[in-house]
Enzyme design. Structure first.
Site, PDB file in Angstrom:
ATOM      1  CE  LYS A 107      -4.442   1.061   0.315  1.00 23.46           C
ATOM      2  NZ  LYS A 107      -5.542   0.301  -0.275  1.00 23.46           N
TER       3      LYS A 107
HETATM    4  P1  NAD Z   1     -13.010   7.777  -2.862  1.00 17.52           P
HETATM    5  O1  NAD Z   1     -12.013   8.807  -2.516  1.00 17.52           O
HETATM    6  O2  NAD Z   1     -13.443   7.621  -4.274  1.00 17.52           O
HETATM    7  O3  NAD Z   1     -14.342   8.003  -1.978  1.00 17.52           O
HETATM    8  C1  NAD Z   1     -14.348   8.130  -0.584  1.00 17.52           C
HETATM    9  C2  NAD Z   1     -15.742   8.604  -0.175  1.00 17.52           C
HETATM   10  O4  NAD Z   1     -15.853   8.619   1.245  1.00 17.52           O
HETATM   11  C3  NAD Z   1     -16.074  10.022  -0.642  1.00 17.52           C
HETATM   12  O5  NAD Z   1     -17.438  10.086  -1.017  1.00 17.52           O
HETATM   13  C4  NAD Z   1     -15.837  10.871   0.617  1.00 17.52           C
HETATM   14  O6  NAD Z   1     -16.559  12.089   0.627  1.00 17.52           O
HETATM   15  C5  NAD Z   1     -16.342   9.903   1.668  1.00 17.52           C
HETATM   16  N1  NAD Z   1     -15.880  10.151   3.028  1.00 17.52           N
HETATM   17  C6  NAD Z   1     -14.639  10.509   3.440  1.00 17.52           C
HETATM   18  N2  NAD Z   1     -14.636  10.650   4.777  1.00 17.52           N
HETATM   19  C7  NAD Z   1     -15.885  10.345   5.198  1.00 17.52           C
HETATM   20  C8  NAD Z   1     -16.515  10.288   6.478  1.00 17.52           C
HETATM   21  N3  NAD Z   1     -15.843  10.558   7.592  1.00 17.52           N
HETATM   22  N4  NAD Z   1     -17.819   9.929   6.543  1.00 17.52           N
HETATM   23  C9  NAD Z   1     -18.504   9.627   5.410  1.00 17.52           C
HETATM   24  N5  NAD Z   1     -17.973   9.663   4.187  1.00 17.52           N
HETATM   25  C10 NAD Z   1     -16.683  10.027   4.100  1.00 17.52           C
HETATM   26  O7  NAD Z   1     -12.446   6.405  -2.286  1.00 17.52           O
HETATM   27  P2  NAD Z   1     -12.814   4.928  -2.735  1.00 17.52           P
HETATM   28  O8  NAD Z   1     -11.851   4.501  -3.774  1.00 17.52           O
HETATM   29  O9  NAD Z   1     -14.273   4.834  -2.985  1.00 17.52           O
HETATM   30  O10 NAD Z   1     -12.426   4.108  -1.417  1.00 17.52           O
HETATM   31  C11 NAD Z   1     -13.318   3.984  -0.313  1.00 17.52           C
HETATM   32  C12 NAD Z   1     -12.849   2.850   0.582  1.00 17.52           C
HETATM   33  O11 NAD Z   1     -12.802   1.635  -0.180  1.00 17.52           O
HETATM   34  C13 NAD Z   1     -11.445   3.005   1.159  1.00 17.52           C
HETATM   35  O12 NAD Z   1     -11.414   2.381   2.430  1.00 17.52           O
HETATM   36  C14 NAD Z   1     -10.574   2.230   0.194  1.00 17.52           C
HETATM   37  O13 NAD Z   1      -9.366   1.802   0.779  1.00 17.52           O
HETATM   38  C15 NAD Z   1     -11.503   1.068  -0.103  1.00 17.52           C
HETATM   39  N6  NAD Z   1     -11.195   0.351  -1.349  1.00 17.52           N
HETATM   40  C16 NAD Z   1     -11.158   1.011  -2.549  1.00 17.52           C
HETATM   41  C17 NAD Z   1     -10.914   0.289  -3.707  1.00 17.52           C
HETATM   42  C18 NAD Z   1     -10.937   0.939  -5.075  1.00 17.52           C
HETATM   43  O14 NAD Z   1     -10.836   0.213  -6.074  1.00 17.52           O
HETATM   44  N7  NAD Z   1     -11.091   2.251  -5.181  1.00 17.52           N
HETATM   45  C19 NAD Z   1     -10.678  -1.089  -3.644  1.00 17.52           C
HETATM   46  C20 NAD Z   1     -10.748  -1.728  -2.404  1.00 17.52           C
HETATM   47  C21 NAD Z   1     -11.020  -0.997  -1.264  1.00 17.52           C
END
Ligand code: NAD
Length: 421
Positions: free
Chosen positions: A114
């Site tokens: 990561k």
């Molecule tokens: P992103 O940046 O696209 O979206 C994050 C979202 O969470 C946004 O809508 C933001 O406004 C919101 N957010 C942030 N802080 C918040 C809070 N305190 N309360 C409520 N909402 C809040 O990120 P993403 O890629 O969608 O990733 C989200 C999660 O999924 C992370 O934990 C990431 O590690 C995990 N993840 C992502 C992927 C991927 O392919 N993008 C894969 C596996 C896991």
């Protein structure tokens, strides 16, 4: 719980959660201390300083970037890159380890890593963000490689960031599209990668609902976080017949007992960068969102949003961990004792890394994959992993997370032993 204790619980959550969840699996498997040490520690941890002129060239600010490579017994290191002001080494270390278990659980030939930069990207111009990304690549270049370590998007990074990454790396290594996944399709990206994590979350939700005898059609779902993962999970679940009654982002949440028009919300968020100003439904706080009456709660934002202060109000019967580590280990314990089924992150959000694997294969083969094949094969991997976990949970009388860790740890340990690490 006091504010300080709560903060401590959440900040401890990353490193402690990993150790506690891993310990349970290690105990179940009867492993010794030496084996535990092999599984616990990172292979390599790097931090770099990135000076950058910000604010129109007025101020030089030095940002810190990290890459933690946890384990590569089963294949090259693999894991996302996040841009967030809270990024620090403990968090990245825990997330790197999580990737090792995730890739092993869904049986793809990768290890775990990561990376991240401690930065609030909303405060940078697009040019500053590009320069920051390129300098990060220059400094990390010696430890990256298509057969070494392959980053991908995560919180606040996207296909454009991956395009800069690929371009910068290719300046000194020839054109190497497989160096990152989650690229734009025009640059070797995979059709279906953008939505893969969210669609995978939706697919796993359908399997878990079936298991606990709740029909997907009409099931009430609440989703915290409306970024890449949350929005695509919501779109897919609504298309599958579920009713999405609550959504939120960092600015707050919306509630509508009749179901929110997710297509309209997604279009609005794409145009404006968030849900702020999307007036449909009742406005609520992110804490209130977790307490909404529903069948399924899907935390899809950041780590530790479900903790000891919010856990008691959760009414969902099923929690699908779309985010990485969204539930602290203390809250996890309490929820399970209350009979809530929790599908762990390493299973629930693995659709993204499975699609990343297909993208990497596509880039190595220089042969394009079709969207329908991507979806079908991703579901095959997820379905196999889901069945493995449920079967082991039943056989050894443990929760789904402990069973998932047992499957992963056994596979990683076997690879370590075979290779003679
Ligand atoms: P992103 O940046 O696209 O979206 C994050 C979202 O969470 C946004 O809508 C933001 O406004 C919101 N957010 C942030 N802080 C918040 C809070 N305190 N309360 C409520 N909402 C809040 O990120 P993403 O890629 O969608 O990733 C989200 C999660 O999924 C992370 O934990 C990431 O590690 C995990 N993840 C992502 C992927 C991927 O392919 N993008 C894969 C596996 C896991």
């Amino acid at each position: 719980m006091s504010k300080n204790n709560m903060k401590e619980e959440i900040s401890c959550c990353c490193h402690d959660n990993q150790t506690i969840f891993l310990d349970k699996a290690i105990k179940q498997l009867g492993l010794n201390t030496d084996q535990k040490q092999l599984l616990l520690h990172s292979f390599r941890e790097i931090s770099v300083q990135i000076p950058l002129k910000v604010g129109g060239g007025e101020i030089t600010h030095t940002f810190t970037g990290y890459r933690v490579q946890h384990n590569h017994a089963r294949g090259p290191f693999k894991g996302g890159l996040r841009y967030h002001p809270d990024v620090q080494i403990d968090e990245i270390r825990a997330l790197a380890q999580l990737m090792t278990w995730k890739t092993a659980l869904v049986d793809i030939p990768f290890g775990g890593a990561k990376g991240g930069i401690s930065v609030d990207p909303s405060l940078l111009s697009i040019e500053e963000l590009e320069t920051l990304t390129r300098r990060f690549v220059q400094k990390m270049e010696p430890v990256l490689g298509v057969n070494e370590d392959i980053p991908a998007p995560d919180v606040n990074t996207n296909p454009q960031v991956m395009a800069w990454f690929f371009d910068e790396y290719s300046k000194t290594n020839g054109s190497v599209p497989g160096i990152v996944t989650g690229k734009p399709i025009e640059l070797g990206g995979l059709k279906g990668r953008l939505e893969a994590t969210g669609y995978g979350v939706a697919y796993i939700t359908s399997l878990a609902l079936e298991q606990i005898n709740i029909p997907l059609k009409g099931a009430k779902v609440v989703i915290q976080g409306f970024g890449n993962v949350g929005s695509y999970a919501a779109l897919r679940l609504q298309a599958m017949g579920a009713s999405i009654v609550g959504i939120s982002d960092k600015d707050g949440g919306l509630f509508d007992a009749e179901g929110i028009d997710i297509k309209a919300a997604a279009q609005f968020a794409q145009k404006t960068g968030g849900l702020k100003g999307f007036f449909e439904g009742k406005l609520i706080s992110n804490v209130a969102l977790l307490a909404l009456p529903c069948d399924v709660l899907i935390p899809a934002a950041l780590e530790g949003t479900v903790h000891c202060d919010t856990e008691a109000d959760v009414k969902a019967k099923l929690i699908i961990e779309a985010a990485n580590m969204p539930i602290t280990h203390m809250a996890d314990d309490k929820l399970r004792k209350r009979g809530v089924t929790i599908v762990p992150d390493i299973l629930a959000n693995a659709g993204g890394v499975i699609a990343s694997y297909f993208e990497w294969v596509q880039n190595i083969q220089r042969f394009e994959w079709q969207r329908s094949v991507v979806q079908e094969r991703m579901e095959e991997h997820l379905s196999r992993a889901y069945k493995d976990v449920v079967a082991l949970a039943k056989e050894t009388d443990v929760d789904l997370r402990t069973a998932a860790y047992q499957v992963s740890v056994s596979r990683v340990l076997r690879a370590i032993e075979l290779r003679g690490f």
